[in-house]
Motif scaffolding. Structure first.
Motif, PDB file in Angstrom:
ATOM      1  N   GLY A   1      19.662  23.089 -14.599  1.00 33.40           N
ATOM      2  CA  GLY A   1      18.738  24.124 -14.154  1.00 33.40           C
ATOM      3  C   GLY A   1      17.278  23.765 -14.285  1.00 33.40           C
ATOM      4  N   LEU A   2      16.988  22.526 -14.692  1.00 32.04           N
ATOM      5  CA  LEU A   2      15.608  22.053 -14.796  1.00 32.04           C
ATOM      6  C   LEU A   2      15.512  20.679 -14.141  1.00 32.04           C
ATOM      7  N   TYR A   3      14.328  20.339 -13.646  1.00 28.33           N
ATOM      8  CA  TYR A   3      14.057  18.957 -13.271  1.00 28.33           C
ATOM      9  C   TYR A   3      12.746  18.520 -13.896  1.00 28.33           C
ATOM     10  N   LEU A   4      12.638  17.216 -14.125  1.00 25.70           N
ATOM     11  CA  LEU A   4      11.549  16.631 -14.913  1.00 25.70           C
ATOM     12  C   LEU A   4      10.853  15.587 -14.064  1.00 25.70           C
ATOM     13  N   VAL A   5       9.536  15.636 -14.041  1.00 29.73           N
ATOM     14  CA  VAL A   5       8.755  14.724 -13.200  1.00 29.73           C
ATOM     15  C   VAL A   5       7.645  14.097 -14.029  1.00 29.73           C
ATOM     16  N   SER A   6       7.401  12.815 -13.798  1.00 31.68           N
ATOM     17  CA  SER A   6       6.241  12.136 -14.371  1.00 31.68           C
ATOM     18  C   SER A   6       5.477  11.450 -13.255  1.00 31.68           C
ATOM     19  N   LEU A   7       4.194  11.780 -13.137  1.00 30.16           N
ATOM     20  CA  LEU A   7       3.332  11.243 -12.083  1.00 30.16           C
ATOM     21  C   LEU A   7       2.247  10.376 -12.697  1.00 30.16           C
ATOM     22  N   ARG A   8       2.128   9.153 -12.205  1.00 22.73           N
ATOM     23  CA  ARG A   8       1.015   8.305 -12.625  1.00 22.73           C
ATOM     24  C   ARG A   8      -0.200   8.550 -11.726  1.00 22.73           C
ATOM     25  N   GLU A   9      -1.284   7.857 -12.027  1.00 20.24           N
ATOM     26  CA  GLU A   9      -2.591   8.175 -11.446  1.00 20.24           C
ATOM     27  C   GLU A   9      -2.583   8.208  -9.919  1.00 20.24           C
ATOM     28  N   ALA A  10      -1.975   7.219  -9.267  1.00 24.79           N
ATOM     29  CA  ALA A  10      -2.007   7.166  -7.809  1.00 24.79           C
ATOM     30  C   ALA A  10      -1.311   8.369  -7.194  1.00 24.79           C
ATOM     31  N   ALA A  11      -0.183   8.792  -7.796  1.00 22.79           N
ATOM     32  CA  ALA A  11       0.528   9.960  -7.288  1.00 22.79           C
ATOM     33  C   ALA A  11      -0.266  11.238  -7.534  1.00 22.79           C
ATOM     34  N   VAL A  12      -0.886  11.337  -8.699  1.00 17.77           N
ATOM     35  CA  VAL A  12      -1.720  12.515  -8.988  1.00 17.77           C
ATOM     36  C   VAL A  12      -2.883  12.584  -8.012  1.00 17.77           C
ATOM     37  N   ARG A  13      -3.489  11.451  -7.744  1.00 20.12           N
ATOM     38  CA  ARG A  13      -4.611  11.419  -6.809  1.00 20.12           C
ATOM     39  C   ARG A  13      -4.157  11.830  -5.406  1.00 20.12           C
TER      40      ARG A  13
ATOM     41  N   ILE B   1       5.501   2.654 -11.770  1.00 24.57           N
ATOM     42  CA  ILE B   1       6.184   3.596 -10.875  1.00 24.57           C
ATOM     43  C   ILE B   1       5.301   4.838 -10.725  1.00 24.57           C
ATOM     44  N   ASP B   2       5.026   5.215  -9.483  1.00 25.11           N
ATOM     45  CA  ASP B   2       4.078   6.298  -9.237  1.00 25.11           C
ATOM     46  C   ASP B   2       4.649   7.671  -9.556  1.00 25.11           C
TER      47      ASP B   2
ATOM     48  N   GLY C   1       0.776  -1.233   0.000  1.00 25.80           N
ATOM     49  CA  GLY C   1       0.000   0.000   0.000  1.00 25.80           C
ATOM     50  C   GLY C   1       0.804   1.277   0.000  1.00 25.80           C
ATOM     51  N   ALA C   2       2.042   1.227  -0.475  1.00 25.46           N
ATOM     52  CA  ALA C   2       2.908   2.409  -0.494  1.00 25.46           C
ATOM     53  C   ALA C   2       3.132   2.883  -1.925  1.00 25.46           C
ATOM     54  N   LEU C   3       3.318   4.195  -2.075  1.00 25.99           N
ATOM     55  CA  LEU C   3       3.708   4.763  -3.362  1.00 25.99           C
ATOM     56  C   LEU C   3       5.193   4.503  -3.603  1.00 25.99           C
ATOM     57  N   SER C   4       5.594   4.504  -4.880  1.00 27.09           N
ATOM     58  CA  SER C   4       7.014   4.427  -5.214  1.00 27.09           C
ATOM     59  C   SER C   4       7.451   5.760  -5.812  1.00 27.09           C
ATOM     60  N   LEU C   5       8.471   6.372  -5.183  1.00 29.31           N
ATOM     61  CA  LEU C   5       9.042   7.628  -5.651  1.00 29.31           C
ATOM     62  C   LEU C   5      10.483   7.349  -6.055  1.00 29.31           C
ATOM     63  N   VAL C   6      10.801   7.531  -7.334  1.00 30.17           N
ATOM     64  CA  VAL C   6      12.103   7.120  -7.867  1.00 30.17           C
ATOM     65  C   VAL C   6      12.888   8.332  -8.338  1.00 30.17           C
ATOM     66  N   ASP C   7      14.107   8.472  -7.813  1.00 27.49           N
ATOM     67  CA  ASP C   7      15.070   9.446  -8.313  1.00 27.49           C
ATOM     68  C   ASP C   7      15.826   8.793  -9.460  1.00 27.49           C
ATOM     69  N   GLY C   8      15.506   9.197 -10.684  1.00 27.95           N
ATOM     70  CA  GLY C   8      16.155   8.629 -11.860  1.00 27.95           C
ATOM     71  C   GLY C   8      17.093   9.603 -12.544  1.00 27.95           C
ATOM     72  N   ILE C   9      17.645  10.546 -11.790  1.00 29.21           N
ATOM     73  CA  ILE C   9      18.447  11.618 -12.384  1.00 29.21           C
ATOM     74  C   ILE C   9      19.667  11.084 -13.128  1.00 29.21           C
ATOM     75  N   ALA C  10      20.343  10.094 -12.569  1.00 26.98           N
ATOM     76  CA  ALA C  10      21.522   9.524 -13.226  1.00 26.98           C
ATOM     77  C   ALA C  10      21.178   8.294 -14.062  1.00 26.98           C
ATOM     78  N   ALA C  11      19.882   8.044 -14.258  1.00 27.07           N
ATOM     79  CA  ALA C  11      19.451   6.854 -15.003  1.00 27.07           C
ATOM     80  C   ALA C  11      18.792   7.200 -16.332  1.00 27.07           C
ATOM     81  N   ALA C  12      17.940   8.223 -16.342  1.00 30.16           N
ATOM     82  CA  ALA C  12      17.141   8.527 -17.532  1.00 30.16           C
ATOM     83  C   ALA C  12      18.040   8.825 -18.727  1.00 30.16           C
TER      84      ALA C  12
END
Length: 395
Positions: free
Chosen positions: A225-237, A209-210, A186-197
């Motif tokens: 100077g920018l950061y990029l985020v993608s939120l799926r439905e559970a995180a948006v909710r 991935i939420d 029942g937990a959300l997943s928050l992933v730092d993918g800065i060195a992966a994407a």
């Protein structure tokens, strides 16, 4: 599906040729070769966009750049369902933005640390007054997924915070397995993918991935100077329905969400002024990433293998122990006995290649980092190996 699925046979449409944008580099006789985690080398067309005069934030070209960047980001992160945001700030600002926006200060979160950036998750949550527990992997090793499962079963957590690739250890976490475990409890997943994407396989929708965080100046070869985020439905909710006041204002994703929804449709909206020429450069860098396609991941895989084979043949010991835990864009090595990271970095630079000293919380005193993510080529790898061999001879 495991994250290591990165070969020419497993990535549809993969090619082995190097695109012109990747092959571009500074004259090796004039400047040292920067083999660092970031900022990485920019393609000429990205540099050109950085030099543009910033347009008014209502300008049609500016709005088109943002819309393209948001669309291309979905392709890079493997999501059609994600709500994407492109925001001003550093990668750490992005981590803080996810924390202040999504984490309820009345409930604990579980941090999984494979190095410096897991510790950064924990430190910023602590300073924000957000309760956390932390599980630390052994230095140079990946996460113990059985232990993660046990921790999640023993206590109720609102979210699991994990770093996809920790550049201090060179470890690439199995974020698909971590997310699956988080959701079972029942937990959300928050992933730092800065060195992966841009260097690792990312399938946000398939892995569910939420929230996934990226930043341009690493494997995406874009502007800082920018950061990029993608939120799926559970995180948006969770964001929209939250009943707590966030510990921040400008980083609050709930204030940004309607703005980004409008910009994704090409319509002007405002919360804070976005940096115009950075947006144009980002759109161009993401265009190049999408244009290279699956071959970009195969290239990173091939370069990593070439580098590590050369290092091993030279008697260099890698810090990341299990090959299945090693990232495709970052390699961390142990310094030769009797030398410090600063001494090795200085020696390698005398032979024309710039590396970075270690930053791992308990291994910084005997590790050095090599970044081979973004627009690097086989000749860059060969030059790096030669410089390290020459430096090793000095010791």
């Amino acid at each position: 599906m495991g994250r290591r699925a990165m070969t020419s046979s497993s990535v549809p449409g993969a090619a082995t040729s190097v695109p012109r944008s990747v092959a571009s580099s500074a004259d090796p006789d004039r400047a040292p070769l920067a083999m660092v985690v970031g900022p990485t080398r920019l393609a000429p067309s990205v540099l050109a966009r950085l030099g543009d005069q910033a347009r008014p934030i209502t300008d049609a070209v500016f709005l088109a750049d943002i819309r393209r960047a948001l669309s291309q980001l979905r392709s890079v992160l493997g999501t059609e369902e994600g709500e994407c945001l492109v925001l001003p700030g550093s990668g750490t600002a992005g981590m803080e933005s996810l924390a202040v926006s999504l984490l309820d200060p009345r409930r604990p979160a579980l941090v999984l640390s494979t190095g410096m950036w897991g510790e950064r998750w924990q430190a910023l949550c602590s300073d924000l007054g957000l309760p956390t527990a932390i599980h630390r992997a052994e230095p140079g090793r990946g996460l113990d997924l059985d232990r993660v499962e046990s921790l999640l079963a023993a206590r109720s957590y609102q979210a699991v915070l994990v770093t996809h690739v920790d550049s201090s250890s060179g470890v690439c976490a199995d974020v698909a397995a971590v997310t699956e475990a988080a959701h079972r409890h029942g937990a959300l997943s928050l992933v730092d993918g800065i060195a992966a994407a841009g260097a690792e396989v990312i399938r946000q929708d398939e892995w569910a991935i939420d929230a996934y965080l990226a930043a341009p100046p690493k494997a995406l070869s874009g502007p800082g100077g920018l950061y990029l985020v993608s939120l799926r439905e559970a995180a948006v909710r969770s964001l929209v329905d939250r009943d707590f006041s966030p510990r921040g204002y400008s980083l609050d994703l709930r204030r940004w969400l309607p703005v980004m929804r409008s910009l994704a449709e090409g319509e002007f909206a405002y919360f804070q002024t976005p940096p115009g020429n950075l947006m144009g450069a980002l759109a161009e860098s993401l265009r190049l990433v999408v244009e290279e396609g699956p071959a970009r991941l195969v290239r990173h895989d091939r370069l990593a293998e070439r580098l590590r084979r050369g290092l091993t043949e030279s008697g260099v010991e890698l810090f990341t122990i299990d090959p299945t835990d090693r990232a495709h864009g970052v390699t961390v090595l142990r310094t030769p006995e009797g030398s410090s990271p600063a001494e090795l970095v200085a020696a390698v630079e005398r032979h024309g290649v710039v590396l970075q000293a270690g930053t791992h919380p308990v291994a910084a005193e005997y590790t050095v980092r090599i970044g081979h993510l973004g627009n690097h080529t086989e000749s860059d790898i060969d030059r790096t190996i030669a410089a390290i061999r020459a430096a090793m001879a000095e010791f």
